[in-house]
Design an enzyme around this catalytic site. Sequence first.
Site, PDB file in Angstrom:
ATOM      1  N   ASP A  68       0.834  -1.210   0.000  1.00 24.68           N
ATOM      2  CA  ASP A  68       0.000   0.000   0.000  1.00 24.68           C
ATOM      3  C   ASP A  68       0.861   1.250   0.000  1.00 24.68           C
ATOM      4  O   ASP A  68       0.533   2.242  -0.668  1.00 24.68           O
ATOM      5  CB  ASP A  68      -0.961   0.001   1.191  1.00 24.68           C
ATOM      6  CG  ASP A  68      -0.266  -0.264   2.525  1.00 24.68           C
ATOM      7  OD1 ASP A  68       0.795  -0.925   2.545  1.00 24.68           O
ATOM      8  OD2 ASP A  68      -0.800   0.156   3.565  1.00 24.68           O
ATOM      9  N   TYR A  87      10.970 -17.094  -8.430  1.00 31.44           N
ATOM     10  CA  TYR A  87      11.569 -15.826  -8.828  1.00 31.44           C
ATOM     11  C   TYR A  87      13.077 -15.962  -8.974  1.00 31.44           C
ATOM     12  O   TYR A  87      13.732 -16.620  -8.163  1.00 31.44           O
ATOM     13  CB  TYR A  87      11.269 -14.744  -7.792  1.00 31.44           C
ATOM     14  CG  TYR A  87       9.794 -14.428  -7.625  1.00 31.44           C
ATOM     15  CD1 TYR A  87       8.862 -14.817  -8.588  1.00 31.44           C
ATOM     16  CD2 TYR A  87       9.330 -13.746  -6.512  1.00 31.44           C
ATOM     17  CE1 TYR A  87       7.522 -14.521  -8.445  1.00 31.44           C
ATOM     18  CE2 TYR A  87       7.982 -13.444  -6.350  1.00 31.44           C
ATOM     19  CZ  TYR A  87       7.084 -13.837  -7.319  1.00 31.44           C
ATOM     20  OH  TYR A  87       5.760 -13.559  -7.172  1.00 31.44           O
ATOM     21  N   GLU A  90       4.556   6.336   8.652  1.00 30.36           N
ATOM     22  CA  GLU A  90       4.199   7.031   7.414  1.00 30.36           C
ATOM     23  C   GLU A  90       5.146   8.176   7.078  1.00 30.36           C
ATOM     24  O   GLU A  90       5.083   8.707   5.963  1.00 30.36           O
ATOM     25  CB  GLU A  90       2.762   7.536   7.509  1.00 30.36           C
ATOM     26  CG  GLU A  90       1.758   6.394   7.532  1.00 30.36           C
ATOM     27  CD  GLU A  90       0.323   6.852   7.717  1.00 30.36           C
ATOM     28  OE1 GLU A  90      -0.593   6.143   7.272  1.00 30.36           O
ATOM     29  OE2 GLU A  90       0.112   7.932   8.331  1.00 30.36           O
TER      30      GLU A  90
END
Length: 429
Positions: A136, A334, A410
Amino acid sequence: MKLSLIATVLLTTSLFSLNSSATTTEVLRISPQLEQQVINWRRDLHQHPELSNREFRTAKVVAAHLQQLGLTVQTGIAHTGVVAILDSGKPGPFLALRADMDALPVTEQTDVPFRSVAKGEYRGKEVGVMHACGHDLHVAMLMGAAEYLVEHQAQLTGKVMFIFQPAEEGAPAGEEGGAALMLKQGLFAAEKPEAIFGIHVWSAANTGVVQYRKGPLMASSDRFEIRVKGRQTHGSAPWGGVDPIVAAAQIINTVQTIVSRQINITRAPAVLSFGIIEGGVRNNIIPDEVYLEGTIRNFDMGIRQQIFGLLKQAAEASAAATGATAEVRIEEGYPVTLNDPKLTQRSLPILQQVAGQDKVQEGQLVTGAEDFSYYALEIPGLFVFLGITPEGQNPAKAPANHSPYFYADEKALKTGTEMFINWVLAYND
């Protein structure tokens, strides 16, 4: 958000030139308004996480924002991927910036006001869904970088591709997805970018710390299965059959010598681990078959293939020595995530100017894997880690990526958004 609120430029130390005629450029900083918008996007995405190949709402949010910026947007690439290109109209490099969009089948246990209560289906069961790996944040930072670069495209040369990728955590069983499918469906078919940049937030470092590494950064990740076949008999008369349990034990012991005795670990570390052993139904019955499963991690593509061959050889020979047989299947995952050395060296001053020289560190090899690796096999790539554990907390004790208690400070969003922006605007020297 109106473009009048987009980031302002703060003058700081010189880096690379913006175009062929300029001699210097400044570190570009985003405005408080754009920083807050990036935070808002992140919180909205965090509250509405979606599993791999199911990022329908996320893709709509991203596509709507890019369209609002006036970009031509492609959707539905690799199921839910979103791609847009910003063309300055002037000759210059073609660069790509990538963010992954998917969440994990994890039930969130944090107490943030925007915590996820979302549910999804994973392997046929209802599960909680959480952005427990920080994707996100990746999406929000790239949305912010796109907004800034569109507003300041007069300073650009060349083109920028914005890649919002689904299914980095792996496609559901029976489906394709992620970077490999985006490339398969022609992401770079019309024109290959000159370089690609990516960021992954990292709980193992404090907020704003940037960790980089030239060459191998993250391991390849491969899954193997071994079916050891014998012949069933009563446990009281083992000579009447062929014991696949003993054969499996021999295989496990022999395979451990591949890394410890047969691989030149001075070139690159490797890990081979068994995670599943299944066989038998009753204490006094020797079964027909034993199933083994495990993982291989490695930092050298040549050694990776060598391990595959040695694993098959060791399993088959060990089984044969007991009269059993072994069927080996390797599912390649991967590849190794490789940072182009020249691109890394060229970009290091940018990282130091954006994050602060004291916060840019050479990181250690990481045995986790990332499908950014597919892009970096096609074109020069740079992938870095961005710390998100608050200052004053010991990152070694912080909840790890994929934990239900995963927490992101944040404040790191500003640093990540500015890294994307400055990688682009300072690329030409």
